[in-house]
Every structure is written in structure tokens, then in C-alpha cells.
Write a protein that holds these residues in place. Sequence first.
Motif, mmCIF file in Angstrom:
data_model
loop_
_atom_site.group_PDB
_atom_site.id
_atom_site.type_symbol
_atom_site.label_atom_id
_atom_site.label_comp_id
_atom_site.label_asym_id
_atom_site.label_seq_id
_atom_site.Cartn_x
_atom_site.Cartn_y
_atom_site.Cartn_z
ATOM 1 N N ILE A 128 36.144 71.661 134.638
ATOM 2 C CA ILE A 128 33.636 72.095 135.059
ATOM 3 C C ILE A 128 33.773 73.129 135.505
ATOM 4 O O ILE A 128 34.901 73.827 136.075
ATOM 5 N N ARG A 129 33.426 74.475 135.168
ATOM 6 C CA ARG A 129 33.468 76.457 135.742
ATOM 7 C C ARG A 129 31.855 76.567 135.743
ATOM 8 O O ARG A 129 31.362 76.059 134.781
ATOM 9 N N VAL A 130 32.079 76.638 137.218
ATOM 10 C CA VAL A 130 30.738 76.898 137.706
ATOM 11 C C VAL A 130 30.847 78.276 138.081
ATOM 12 O O VAL A 130 32.113 78.315 138.427
ATOM 13 N N PHE A 131 29.592 79.166 138.138
ATOM 14 C CA PHE A 131 29.620 80.556 138.632
ATOM 15 C C PHE A 131 28.971 80.884 139.639
ATOM 16 O O PHE A 131 27.971 79.867 139.074
ATOM 17 N N ILE B 298 24.862 70.874 143.153
ATOM 18 C CA ILE B 298 24.298 70.993 141.740
ATOM 19 C C ILE B 298 24.419 71.438 140.850
ATOM 20 O O ILE B 298 24.947 70.184 139.638
ATOM 21 N N ALA B 299 25.181 72.311 140.543
ATOM 22 C CA ALA B 299 26.355 72.473 139.333
ATOM 23 C C ALA B 299 27.554 71.826 139.213
ATOM 24 O O ALA B 299 27.429 71.184 137.743
ATOM 25 N N VAL B 300 27.905 71.381 140.062
ATOM 26 C CA VAL B 300 28.902 70.657 139.811
ATOM 27 C C VAL B 300 28.626 69.323 139.497
ATOM 28 O O VAL B 300 29.580 68.727 138.650
ATOM 29 N N ALA B 301 27.901 68.590 139.879
ATOM 30 C CA ALA B 301 27.463 67.599 139.544
ATOM 31 C C ALA B 301 26.838 67.378 138.259
ATOM 32 O O ALA B 301 27.032 66.158 137.754
ATOM 33 N N PHE B 302 26.578 68.299 138.006
ATOM 34 C CA PHE B 302 25.723 68.375 136.447
ATOM 35 C C PHE B 302 26.667 68.595 135.364
ATOM 36 O O PHE B 302 27.014 67.364 134.112
ATOM 37 N N GLY B 303 27.689 68.916 135.616
ATOM 38 C CA GLY B 303 29.182 69.144 135.216
ATOM 39 C C GLY B 303 29.786 67.991 134.715
ATOM 40 O O GLY B 303 30.437 67.682 133.846
ATOM 41 N N LEU B 304 29.996 67.245 136.050
ATOM 42 C CA LEU B 304 30.609 66.153 136.002
ATOM 43 C C LEU B 304 29.791 64.959 135.242
ATOM 44 O O LEU B 304 30.589 64.123 134.365
ATOM 45 N N HIS C 219 19.770 76.800 141.498
ATOM 46 C CA HIS C 219 19.023 77.073 142.507
ATOM 47 C C HIS C 219 18.698 76.414 143.979
ATOM 48 O O HIS C 219 19.341 75.354 143.775
ATOM 49 N N VAL C 220 19.078 77.111 145.208
ATOM 50 C CA VAL C 220 19.386 75.714 146.458
ATOM 51 C C VAL C 220 18.068 74.355 146.068
ATOM 52 O O VAL C 220 16.849 74.780 145.884
ATOM 53 N N GLY C 221 18.060 73.257 146.167
ATOM 54 C CA GLY C 221 17.136 72.174 146.273
ATOM 55 C C GLY C 221 16.362 72.541 144.857
ATOM 56 O O GLY C 221 15.991 71.291 144.607
ATOM 57 N N ASP C 222 17.590 72.617 143.775
ATOM 58 C CA ASP C 222 16.566 72.493 142.630
ATOM 59 C C ASP C 222 15.795 71.032 141.585
ATOM 60 O O ASP C 222 17.124 70.431 142.146
ATOM 61 N N THR C 223 15.327 71.020 141.652
ATOM 62 C CA THR C 223 14.126 70.167 140.745
ATOM 63 C C THR C 223 13.954 70.260 139.187
ATOM 64 O O THR C 223 13.145 69.164 138.630
ATOM 65 N N SER C 224 14.020 71.603 139.234
ATOM 66 C CA SER C 224 13.704 71.999 137.684
ATOM 67 C C SER C 224 14.241 71.537 136.448
ATOM 68 O O SER C 224 13.823 71.330 135.421
ATOM 69 N N HIS C 225 15.619 70.896 136.944
ATOM 70 C CA HIS C 225 16.161 70.915 135.431
ATOM 71 C C HIS C 225 16.549 69.441 135.212
ATOM 72 O O HIS C 225 15.124 68.352 136.072
ATOM 73 N N PRO C 226 15.700 68.794 133.562
ATOM 74 C CA PRO C 226 14.803 68.143 133.073
ATOM 75 C C PRO C 226 15.676 67.442 133.425
ATOM 76 O O PRO C 226 15.451 65.735 133.651
ATOM 77 N N LEU C 227 16.852 67.227 133.368
ATOM 78 C CA LEU C 227 18.096 65.770 134.041
ATOM 79 C C LEU C 227 18.468 65.956 135.887
ATOM 80 O O LEU C 227 19.188 65.117 136.396
ATOM 81 N N ALA C 228 17.347 66.163 136.520
ATOM 82 C CA ALA C 228 17.225 66.372 137.590
ATOM 83 C C ALA C 228 17.064 64.958 138.300
ATOM 84 O O ALA C 228 18.440 64.647 139.812
ATOM 85 N N GLN C 229 17.106 63.891 138.208
ATOM 86 C CA GLN C 229 17.439 62.697 138.230
ATOM 87 C C GLN C 229 18.458 62.164 138.098
ATOM 88 O O GLN C 229 19.067 61.685 139.276
ATOM 89 N N ASP C 230 19.044 62.330 137.381
ATOM 90 C CA ASP C 230 20.449 62.211 137.299
ATOM 91 C C ASP C 230 21.316 62.954 137.420
ATOM 92 O O ASP C 230 22.550 62.739 138.520
ATOM 93 N N ILE C 231 20.925 64.374 138.125
ATOM 94 C CA ILE C 231 21.840 65.270 138.919
ATOM 95 C C ILE C 231 22.156 64.365 140.294
ATOM 96 O O ILE C 231 23.176 64.339 140.864
ATOM 97 N N TYR C 232 20.802 64.501 141.032
ATOM 98 C CA TYR C 232 20.932 63.837 142.364
ATOM 99 C C TYR C 232 21.486 62.564 142.636
ATOM 100 O O TYR C 232 21.617 62.563 143.553
ATOM 101 N N TYR C 233 21.189 61.678 141.334
ATOM 102 C CA TYR C 233 22.432 59.611 141.575
ATOM 103 C C TYR C 233 23.052 60.631 141.770
ATOM 104 O O TYR C 233 23.969 60.326 142.896
ATOM 105 N N GLU C 234 23.921 61.279 140.639
ATOM 106 C CA GLU C 234 25.421 61.821 140.958
ATOM 107 C C GLU C 234 26.039 62.068 141.896
ATOM 108 O O GLU C 234 26.558 62.129 143.025
ATOM 109 N N LEU C 235 25.102 63.418 142.875
ATOM 110 C CA LEU C 235 25.302 64.089 144.041
ATOM 111 C C LEU C 235 25.052 62.888 145.344
ATOM 112 O O LEU C 235 26.340 63.197 146.431
ATOM 113 N N ASN C 236 24.739 62.403 145.142
ATOM 114 C CA ASN C 236 24.405 60.330 145.982
ATOM 115 C C ASN C 236 26.113 59.949 146.196
ATOM 116 O O ASN C 236 26.418 59.670 147.234
#
Length: 179
Positions: free
Chosen positions: A130-133, A115-121, A60-77
Motif C-alpha cells: 500500500i503506497r500513500v503520499f 483514511i488512505a491506508v484503510a482505503f488501501g487495505l 483530507h482529515v475527517g473526509d467522508t466524500s469518497h464513494p466508499l466512505a462507509q466501507d473505509i470507516y468500517y475498516e478504520l473501526n
Amino acid sequence: MILEQDPYDPAAYILLSNLYASSGQWDNVAIIRKNLKERNLIKEAGCSWIEVENMVHKFHVGDTSHPLAQDIYYELNQLASKIKELGYVPDTDFVLHDVENELKEQYLFQHSEKIAVAFGLIGVSQPKPIRVFKNLRVCGDCHTAIKFISMARGREIVVRDSNRFHHFKNGTCSCNDYW
């Protein structure tokens, strides 16, 4: 008139609220949102999901609940810096909140599809696409950003939103920016 058609349709309130917000009429936005709340009407929350290694990951928007949230937000930055170098300019008109522009840019990079695209990367190995819905329509800023991301990372990205498939490759989209 739109509210008279169906006063219990949350989509009408959201549409009207967004129209007011896009023209900077924040007092009217507050009135519409208050009416929505008083009628106990709930807007469908935007979310995006991606399947990686036979497991669905939902954001969801601003989601930080994923176990890899720190890695995802690093990738987003990292992505934000890289795509800005390539010419991406955040379109803050897609942030319908009365906040400063710097905060609007932050909000844009917390959209569920980014967020989903960053996780896909992080989780989908090359050369797999990378397939996002997404349950709602992808916003214009996300559409532009994902074009730049496909170019920056040399990845094929497919986003299925509520209207169509968007196939991003080398900085272009199959919808020809019809969005």
C-alpha cells in the motif's frame, strides 16, 4: 520573535498556535488563530492520496466524500479495535484542540493518512504494498498506528511524507522511529 521575522507567513502562526496548544494555553491559541484569520492567511491543508487501479484517491482529515466512505470507516473501526488489542495506545497529545480525550481519539482516527491506508487495505490486493503520499509530515500517532496496522494486517505499507519515505512492515518502520 517568529512573527516579527515574517508577519505574513502562515507557518509561523501555525507553529506558535501548536506550541500554545501543546502546553494547554487555549486563550493564546485563540489569539493566534484570530490574528491568522484577520490577516487572511491560509494554512496549507493536510491531505493524503493513494493510487488504486490507475486512479488517484485524495483524502483530507475527517473526509467522508469518497464513494466508499462507509466501507473505509468500517475498516478504520475494525483496525482501531485490532491494533488496540496488539498494544496500540492513541497519543492524544497530537490532537491540538481543547476537547475531551474520547473525542481526541476519534479525531486521531480521522487523519487523512489513516483514511488512505484503510482505503488501501480495501482496494489494494495482497501481496502488493500500500503506497500513500502525504503533503505534510505524518504525525507521531499515525506513525505508531501504521506500524501496528502493518503487523495486524500483515501488509507492507509505504508512506511518503514531506520529509521521508516510511516503509512499514511487520510492525516496524524503515526510519527506525526517527520519525
